[in-house]
Design a protein around this motif. Structure first.
Motif, short mmCIF file in Angstrom:
data_model
loop_
_atom_site.label_atom_id
_atom_site.label_comp_id
_atom_site.label_asym_id
_atom_site.label_seq_id
_atom_site.Cartn_x
_atom_site.Cartn_y
_atom_site.Cartn_z
N LEU A 39 0.82 -1.22 0.00
CA LEU A 39 0.00 0.00 0.00
C LEU A 39 0.85 1.26 0.00
CD1 LEU A 39 -2.79 -1.04 2.52
CD2 LEU A 39 -3.01 -0.73 0.05
N ILE A 40 2.06 1.14 0.54
CA ILE A 40 2.86 2.36 0.72
C ILE A 40 3.82 2.60 -0.43
CG2 ILE A 40 4.49 3.53 2.26
CD1 ILE A 40 3.30 1.67 4.50
N ASP A 41 4.51 1.53 -0.88
CA ASP A 41 5.49 1.80 -1.93
C ASP A 41 5.65 0.64 -2.91
OD1 ASP A 41 8.40 1.44 0.28
OD2 ASP A 41 6.74 0.09 -0.21
N GLU A 42 6.37 0.92 -3.96
CA GLU A 42 6.63 -0.04 -5.03
C GLU A 42 7.80 -0.93 -4.62
OE1 GLU A 42 5.25 -0.34 -8.28
OE2 GLU A 42 3.68 0.73 -7.20
N PRO A 43 7.88 -2.14 -5.22
CA PRO A 43 9.04 -2.98 -4.93
C PRO A 43 10.32 -2.27 -5.38
CG PRO A 43 7.41 -4.18 -6.23
CD PRO A 43 6.97 -2.75 -6.19
N SER A 44 11.36 -2.39 -4.60
CA SER A 44 12.65 -1.82 -4.99
C SER A 44 13.74 -2.58 -4.26
CB SER A 44 12.73 -0.34 -4.62
OG SER A 44 12.79 -0.21 -3.20
N LEU A 45 14.97 -2.44 -4.76
CA LEU A 45 16.09 -3.08 -4.09
C LEU A 45 16.24 -2.52 -2.68
CD1 LEU A 45 18.49 -4.99 -4.15
CD2 LEU A 45 19.84 -3.17 -5.23
N GLN A 46 16.08 -1.19 -2.57
CA GLN A 46 16.20 -0.55 -1.25
C GLN A 46 15.20 -1.15 -0.26
OE1 GLN A 46 18.43 2.38 -0.49
NE2 GLN A 46 18.01 1.29 1.42
N ARG A 47 13.97 -1.34 -0.72
CA ARG A 47 12.94 -1.89 0.18
C ARG A 47 13.29 -3.31 0.60
NH1 ARG A 47 6.79 -2.76 -1.71
NH2 ARG A 47 7.09 -4.93 -1.15
N SER A 48 13.79 -4.11 -0.37
CA SER A 48 14.17 -5.49 -0.06
C SER A 48 15.28 -5.54 0.99
CB SER A 48 14.61 -6.19 -1.35
OG SER A 48 15.23 -7.40 -1.06
N LEU A 49 16.26 -4.65 0.85
CA LEU A 49 17.37 -4.63 1.80
C LEU A 49 16.88 -4.13 3.17
CD1 LEU A 49 20.12 -3.14 -0.56
CD2 LEU A 49 19.72 -5.54 -0.03
N ASP A 50 16.02 -3.12 3.15
CA ASP A 50 15.47 -2.60 4.41
C ASP A 50 14.69 -3.67 5.17
OD1 ASP A 50 16.58 -0.13 4.10
OD2 ASP A 50 14.77 0.83 3.31
N ALA A 51 13.96 -4.52 4.42
CA ALA A 51 13.17 -5.58 5.07
C ALA A 51 14.09 -6.52 5.85
CB ALA A 51 12.37 -6.34 4.03
N GLN A 52 15.27 -6.79 5.30
CA GLN A 52 16.23 -7.65 6.00
C GLN A 52 16.75 -6.96 7.26
OE1 GLN A 52 19.25 -9.26 3.19
NE2 GLN A 52 17.84 -8.66 1.58
N ARG A 53 17.04 -5.66 7.14
CA ARG A 53 17.55 -4.90 8.30
C ARG A 53 16.51 -4.85 9.41
NH1 ARG A 53 19.08 -0.98 3.72
NH2 ARG A 53 21.28 -1.49 3.34
N GLU A 54 15.25 -4.65 9.01
CA GLU A 54 14.18 -4.56 10.02
C GLU A 54 14.05 -5.84 10.83
OE1 GLU A 54 10.86 -3.46 7.63
OE2 GLU A 54 11.78 -1.53 7.14
N ARG A 55 14.34 -6.98 10.18
CA ARG A 55 14.24 -8.27 10.88
C ARG A 55 15.48 -8.56 11.73
NH1 ARG A 55 9.27 -11.20 10.32
NH2 ARG A 55 8.29 -10.40 8.45
N GLY A 56 16.51 -7.75 11.55
CA GLY A 56 17.70 -7.94 12.37
C GLY A 56 18.87 -8.59 11.65
N ALA A 57 18.84 -8.63 10.32
CA ALA A 57 19.99 -9.16 9.59
C ALA A 57 21.20 -8.24 9.80
CB ALA A 57 19.67 -9.28 8.10
#
Ligand SMILES: [Zn+2]
Length: 367
Positions: free
Chosen positions: A91-109
């Motif tokens: 709902l908020i944004d389009e798929p992007s490499l930045q978003r994919s990397l941020d998702a890993q950081r948010e989980r604690g990678a």
């Protein structure tokens, strides 16, 4: 010889330097996180559920080094236009490499891996696109995954691969997809050995003892599979690599032999003589011919493998670069002797692997 850029990010390099990560499936990672991950250099949690699994492990352990590898290369091929598997829009944004990397950081990678698709033999446009698109990002915690067809590490394409990897601002994690062990392919062990010396930001991914060779010759880090399917690369059109589908006994690491051997084969080889005893923290003096095909035996064998790897890594860690070469040469020579002796003693023909024979002939000091 290629000269990698000097502006490369330093934080992720110092975080990963000289580490051997254990690469485990999500179910295995959740089982062993409390024991194996802190003992080893960290863990690569691998599979489509990797983000969730890393989140769970991180909540229980705030300090262990964790990577979330969703194994995009098992589902999609990289293209010049779309080198990454980026998922759906929300709902908020389009798929992007930045978003994919941020998702890993948010989980604690601890580091963020690009979700690169499989890079087919000779598809240099896809290869370059993965590196160039990642280079647009400045973050200091990114590793570019390059899940390549094994042909990239043969004479036909290796110069090109090395040249492209050298342009990356971020460390690069290379895996090789093949129908069988990629190191059985002519020239691959030689090319990897050479690249370790000339590319100090290169990580060998989804690998086996080749990961130790990589560290010995100057590579940045390695991720060694906890189970055999994660010791080789794969691609959307290949089922997960399994050495022998009929034989369900686990692959057991024999350190003096520098190889994995099926539990059933260990029984055969040492039927008339006593099998080697192991003094790792899992075996505590027990013999190595005790692994059958039960789930419990498989897990114990994998824990033995991880413990023995840790001993080998500890031995390498204590040595400087030239002493590492001496240690490696001696280890390989001993392993070849073990194969010859056992063949003579048991009437079972035991051939050393192509990789082992190659390592025994490599120049004493490359690079
Ligand atoms: Zn053991």
């Amino acid at each position: 010889m290629t000269n990698p850029k000097t502006s490369r990010s330093t934080s992720v390099v110092s975080q990963l330097a000289d580490r051997v990560l254990i690469q485990a499936s999500c179910p295995d990672a959740l089982k062993i996180a409390g024991t194996v991950a802190p003992m080893a250099g960290g863990m690569v949690v691998t599979g489509p559920e990797a983000l969730q699994a890393v989140g769970r492990i991180r909540r229980a352990n705030s300090s262990v080094l964790l990577c979330a590898d969703t194994a995009a290369e098992t589902r999609v091929a990289a293209t010049a236009e779309a080198p990454f598997e980026l998922g759906e829009a929300n709902l908020i944004d389009e798929p992007s490499l930045q978003r994919s990397l941020d998702a890993q950081r948010e989980r604690g990678a601890s580091v963020a891996l690009t979700p690169t698709g499989h890079i087919a033999a000779g598809d240099s446009a896809a290869l370059k696109a993965a590196i160039r698109q990642t280079d647009k990002l400045q973050d200091d915690d990114i590793v570019v995954r390059l899940p390549c067809d094994v042909a990239w590490a043969t004479k036909t394409y290796s110069k090109q691969l090395a040249a492209v990897i050298a342009t990356s601002n971020h460390p690069v994690a290379l895996s090789l997809a093949a129908d069988q062990d990629p190191l059985t392919r002519a020239g691959v062990a030689e090319e990897l050995w050479a690249m370790a010396a000339t590319h100090p930001h290169l990580i060998l991914w989804r690998t086996d003892l080749a990961g130790l060779a990589h560290l010995v010759n100057g590579g940045l880090a390695a991720a060694i599979g906890f189970s055999s399917t994660l010791r080789h690369g794969t691609s959307p059109d290949r089922p997960g690599f399994v050495n022998n589908r009929q034989d369900r006994t686990p692959d057991v690491l024999l350190p003096d032999w520098m190889r994995y051997m099926k539990g059933s084969k260990i029984e055969t080889v040492f039927a008339a003589t006593s099998a080697p005893r192991c003094h790792c923290r899992t075996c505590r003096g027990q013999m190595l011919d005790r692994f059958d095909s039960t789930t419990a035996d498989k897990l114990t064998a994998h824990l033995h493998n991880a413990a023995v790897l840790q001993q080998l890594i500890g031995a390498i860690d204590r040595l400087d670069r030239s002493a590492r070469h001496d240690w490696w040469r001696q280890s390989v020579a001993l392993a070849l002797t073990k194969h010859t002796e056992a063949t003579a003693q048991t009437n079972v023909q035991l051939n050393a692997s192509r990789a082992l024979r190659t390592w025994s002939q490599l120049p004493a000091m490359a690079g």
